[in-house]
Design a protein around this motif. Structure first.
Motif, PDB file in Angstrom:
ATOM      1  N   PHE A  97       0.813  -1.217   0.000  1.00  0.00           N
ATOM      2  CA  PHE A  97       0.000   0.000   0.000  1.00  0.00           C
ATOM      3  C   PHE A  97       0.845   1.265   0.000  1.00  0.00           C
ATOM      4  O   PHE A  97       1.922   1.321   0.618  1.00  0.00           O
ATOM      5  CB  PHE A  97      -0.891   0.034   1.245  1.00  0.00           C
ATOM      6  CG  PHE A  97      -2.066  -0.891   1.185  1.00  0.00           C
ATOM      7  CD1 PHE A  97      -1.911  -2.249   1.434  1.00  0.00           C
ATOM      8  CD2 PHE A  97      -3.330  -0.416   0.872  1.00  0.00           C
ATOM      9  CE1 PHE A  97      -2.997  -3.113   1.360  1.00  0.00           C
ATOM     10  CE2 PHE A  97      -4.420  -1.270   0.814  1.00  0.00           C
ATOM     11  CZ  PHE A  97      -4.252  -2.615   1.055  1.00  0.00           C
ATOM     12  N   GLY A  98       0.305   2.295  -0.669  1.00  0.00           N
ATOM     13  CA  GLY A  98       0.840   3.631  -0.501  1.00  0.00           C
ATOM     14  C   GLY A  98       0.260   4.258   0.760  1.00  0.00           C
ATOM     15  O   GLY A  98      -0.566   3.646   1.444  1.00  0.00           O
ATOM     16  N   ASP A  99       0.702   5.477   1.076  1.00  0.00           N
ATOM     17  CA  ASP A  99       0.230   6.146   2.291  1.00  0.00           C
ATOM     18  C   ASP A  99      -1.116   6.844   2.108  1.00  0.00           C
ATOM     19  O   ASP A  99      -1.663   7.391   3.066  1.00  0.00           O
ATOM     20  CB  ASP A  99       1.275   7.150   2.784  1.00  0.00           C
ATOM     21  CG  ASP A  99       2.435   6.463   3.484  1.00  0.00           C
ATOM     22  OD1 ASP A  99       3.529   7.051   3.536  1.00  0.00           O
ATOM     23  OD2 ASP A  99       2.242   5.329   3.969  1.00  0.00           O
ATOM     24  N   GLY A 100      -1.633   6.850   0.896  1.00  0.00           N
ATOM     25  CA  GLY A 100      -2.978   7.338   0.677  1.00  0.00           C
ATOM     26  C   GLY A 100      -3.096   8.836   0.470  1.00  0.00           C
ATOM     27  O   GLY A 100      -2.160   9.605   0.729  1.00  0.00           O
ATOM     28  N   THR A 101      -4.266   9.230  -0.017  1.00  0.00           N
ATOM     29  CA  THR A 101      -4.642  10.641  -0.133  1.00  0.00           C
ATOM     30  C   THR A 101      -5.834  10.867   0.780  1.00  0.00           C
ATOM     31  O   THR A 101      -6.858  10.194   0.638  1.00  0.00           O
ATOM     32  CB  THR A 101      -5.045  11.002  -1.576  1.00  0.00           C
ATOM     33  OG1 THR A 101      -3.922  10.840  -2.437  1.00  0.00           O
ATOM     34  CG2 THR A 101      -5.537  12.448  -1.636  1.00  0.00           C
ATOM     35  N   ARG A 102      -5.687  11.817   1.718  1.00  0.00           N
ATOM     36  CA  ARG A 102      -6.790  12.127   2.621  1.00  0.00           C
ATOM     37  C   ARG A 102      -7.630  13.227   1.981  1.00  0.00           C
ATOM     38  O   ARG A 102      -7.145  14.342   1.790  1.00  0.00           O
ATOM     39  CB  ARG A 102      -6.271  12.570   3.981  1.00  0.00           C
ATOM     40  CG  ARG A 102      -7.380  12.832   5.005  1.00  0.00           C
ATOM     41  CD  ARG A 102      -6.798  13.154   6.373  1.00  0.00           C
ATOM     42  NE  ARG A 102      -6.006  12.042   6.888  1.00  0.00           N
ATOM     43  CZ  ARG A 102      -6.490  11.011   7.565  1.00  0.00           C
ATOM     44  NH1 ARG A 102      -7.783  10.942   7.824  1.00  0.00           N
ATOM     45  NH2 ARG A 102      -5.693  10.053   8.003  1.00  0.00           N
ATOM     46  N   LEU A 103      -8.872  12.909   1.648  1.00  0.00           N
ATOM     47  CA  LEU A 103      -9.775  13.853   0.976  1.00  0.00           C
ATOM     48  C   LEU A 103     -10.813  14.376   1.952  1.00  0.00           C
ATOM     49  O   LEU A 103     -11.498  13.585   2.618  1.00  0.00           O
ATOM     50  CB  LEU A 103     -10.481  13.160  -0.196  1.00  0.00           C
ATOM     51  CG  LEU A 103     -11.538  13.985  -0.929  1.00  0.00           C
ATOM     52  CD1 LEU A 103     -10.891  15.177  -1.633  1.00  0.00           C
ATOM     53  CD2 LEU A 103     -12.300  13.120  -1.923  1.00  0.00           C
ATOM     54  N   SER A 104     -10.914  15.686   2.022  1.00  0.00           N
ATOM     55  CA  SER A 104     -11.936  16.331   2.854  1.00  0.00           C
ATOM     56  C   SER A 104     -12.850  17.136   1.950  1.00  0.00           C
ATOM     57  O   SER A 104     -12.364  17.939   1.134  1.00  0.00           O
ATOM     58  CB  SER A 104     -11.291  17.248   3.907  1.00  0.00           C
ATOM     59  OG  SER A 104     -10.479  16.498   4.793  1.00  0.00           O
TER      60      SER A 104
END
Lengths: 115, 115
Positions: free
Chosen positions: A106-113
């Motif tokens: 896994f990558g560290d992700g994108t946190r979307l708000s």
């Protein structure tokens, strides 16, 4: 080996706007996954690619989400238009095989708000 | 829908103690995997146990699988503060049919290890 790269790390948009996420998997990994992880829950698979073909998009909300994996390497996930309930972390993962006998990275992700 | 259900939802222990997390699932599987997720990061693969295996070890980790009860457990021995994270089980469905070895994650167990 280099890990799965994702960008951006964070994104804040207003509802009804559009947004795109990018993922570069581990070199040589044929299978690429996009997951949605809502706070306090486990990841939920949105779409699975093998090379540049889709093998599972049964849980992708196709009226607003789209994804592509050109040339079987990098991938982009797009949301248009965004809704409040799309606030989540979007994780990309890659794996050597398709049948699930190898671990996913896994990558560290994108946190979307969504405001 | 979530395939795996983890128990407990949260676990708080002192350094040096053992931590046990349980996972139950509903359908026939090819393998079961455990992942760790540190706050704000992606998931890291810990261990994979195949459906024909009953127990597997990796360092301080011990995983058991009981396919008759559709359950698995993860034991972390001699825990450290650095083990503080969320732990997820994920099941890979049988590769037959159209499942393509899809991973389905549970809700996770939040482990806190106090120094």
């Amino acid at each position: 080996e280099a890990g799965v790269a994702q960008s951006p790390r964070y994104k804040i948009i207003e509802k009804r706007q559009s947004v795109a996420f990018w993922c570069n998997p581990i070199s040589g990994h044929a299978t690429l996954y996009w997951y949605q992880q809502i706070l306090g829950q486990g990841p939920k698979l949105l779409i699975q690619f093998q090379n540049n073909g889709v093998v599972d998009d049964s849980q992708l909300p196709k009226d607003r989400f789209s994804a592509e994996r050109l040339k079987g390497v990098d991938s982009t996930l797009k949301i248009q238009p965004a809704k409040l309930e799309d606030s989540a972390v979007y994780l990309c993962a890659s794996s050597l095989d398709i049948v699930g006998n190898q671990p996913q990275h896994f990558g560290d992700g994108t946190r979307l708000s969504i405001l | 829908s979530q395939q795996g259900e983890e128990d407990p939802q949260a676990l708080s222990i002192q350094e040096g103690e053992n931590a046990t997390m349980n996972c139950s699932y509903k359908t026939s599987i090819n393998n079961l995997q455990w992942y760790r997720q540190n706050s704000g990061r992606g998931l890291v693969h810990l261990i994979l146990i195949r459906s024909n295996e009953r127990e597997k070890h990796s360092g301080r980790l011990r995983v058991t699988l009981d396919t008759s009860k559709k359950s698995s457990s993860l034991l972390i021995t001699a825990s450290r503060a650095a083990d503080t994270a969320s732990y997820f089980c994920a099941t890979a469905a049988d590769a037959g049919g159209t499942s393509y070895g899809k991973l389905t994650f549970g809700q996770g167990t939040i482990l806190t290890v106090h120094p």
